[in-house]
Design a protein around this motif. Sequence first.
Motif, PDB file in Angstrom:
ATOM      1  N   TYR A  58     -37.806 -16.002 -17.624  1.00 58.48           N
ATOM      2  CA  TYR A  58     -39.150 -16.137 -18.163  1.00 58.48           C
ATOM      3  C   TYR A  58     -39.981 -16.981 -17.203  1.00 58.48           C
ATOM      4  O   TYR A  58     -39.450 -17.706 -16.376  1.00 58.48           O
ATOM      5  N   LEU A  59     -41.298 -16.869 -17.327  1.00 57.90           N
ATOM      6  CA  LEU A  59     -42.220 -17.647 -16.507  1.00 57.90           C
ATOM      7  C   LEU A  59     -43.051 -18.538 -17.418  1.00 57.90           C
ATOM      8  O   LEU A  59     -43.463 -18.120 -18.493  1.00 57.90           O
ATOM      9  N   THR A  60     -43.328 -19.744 -16.959  1.00 59.18           N
ATOM     10  CA  THR A  60     -44.217 -20.623 -17.708  1.00 59.18           C
ATOM     11  C   THR A  60     -45.662 -20.235 -17.404  1.00 59.18           C
ATOM     12  O   THR A  60     -45.949 -19.520 -16.435  1.00 59.18           O
ATOM     13  N   LYS A  61     -46.588 -20.724 -18.210  1.00 57.87           N
ATOM     14  CA  LYS A  61     -48.013 -20.452 -17.986  1.00 57.87           C
ATOM     15  C   LYS A  61     -48.446 -20.948 -16.608  1.00 57.87           C
ATOM     16  O   LYS A  61     -49.183 -20.272 -15.900  1.00 57.87           O
ATOM     17  N   GLU A  62     -47.947 -22.114 -16.202  1.00 52.64           N
ATOM     18  CA  GLU A  62     -48.281 -22.671 -14.887  1.00 52.64           C
ATOM     19  C   GLU A  62     -47.768 -21.778 -13.761  1.00 52.64           C
ATOM     20  O   GLU A  62     -48.476 -21.524 -12.786  1.00 52.64           O
ATOM     21  N   GLN A  63     -46.545 -21.258 -13.882  1.00 48.70           N
ATOM     22  CA  GLN A  63     -45.992 -20.359 -12.866  1.00 48.70           C
ATOM     23  C   GLN A  63     -46.803 -19.070 -12.786  1.00 48.70           C
ATOM     24  O   GLN A  63     -47.063 -18.562 -11.698  1.00 48.70           O
ATOM     25  N   ILE A  64     -47.211 -18.555 -13.930  1.00 44.89           N
ATOM     26  CA  ILE A  64     -48.022 -17.325 -13.943  1.00 44.89           C
ATOM     27  C   ILE A  64     -49.366 -17.576 -13.261  1.00 44.89           C
ATOM     28  O   ILE A  64     -49.805 -16.776 -12.429  1.00 44.89           O
ATOM     29  N   ASP A  65     -50.010 -18.693 -13.573  1.00 47.93           N
ATOM     30  CA  ASP A  65     -51.303 -19.019 -12.959  1.00 47.93           C
ATOM     31  C   ASP A  65     -51.181 -19.186 -11.443  1.00 47.93           C
ATOM     32  O   ASP A  65     -52.018 -18.697 -10.688  1.00 47.93           O
ATOM     33  N   ASN A  66     -50.133 -19.888 -10.993  1.00 43.44           N
ATOM     34  CA  ASN A  66     -49.949 -20.104  -9.554  1.00 43.44           C
ATOM     35  C   ASN A  66     -49.672 -18.812  -8.807  1.00 43.44           C
ATOM     36  O   ASN A  66     -50.199 -18.586  -7.721  1.00 43.44           O
TER      37      ASN A  66
END
Length: 139
Positions: A58-66
């Motif tokens: 899974y990806l965190t919101k921060e990882q998705i944004d980056n």
Amino acid sequence: MQIKVSLKSISKRKASVQPSVYEIKGRPRTVRELILAVTQTGVEAYNRRMEEAGLLSYLTKEQIDNTAEAGKVSFGVNYGEKKASLRQAQENALQCFEDGVYRIFLNEEPLSALEDEITFTQDSVFTFVRLTMLAGRMW
């Protein structure tokens, strides 16, 4: 030995640079030894991710944004690809350094030659900057 490493591409936003700790074998005395050690750590981590690709990710919101800013949201795994070859990766890393594809800084001081000796402490930070080539001809 643990060293602090920051990775930066000129084309990426500043906030995406996060210093991380690399666990390397031995204590590098030259730029060449540093590149070989950091590359070995990177290849081992990449191959480990390849083996773990079957697990639920899974990806965190921060990882998705980056990753969205770079234009591609992914888990960082090349599915179907083979494991990285340590020897080839190290040869490529050395050649790219010599060709000026990336630069290395030790506490904001540039390291310029493979055989240059380096002296650092636990608080020192190595910054790897990948340079972006301009479009068009070089001459």
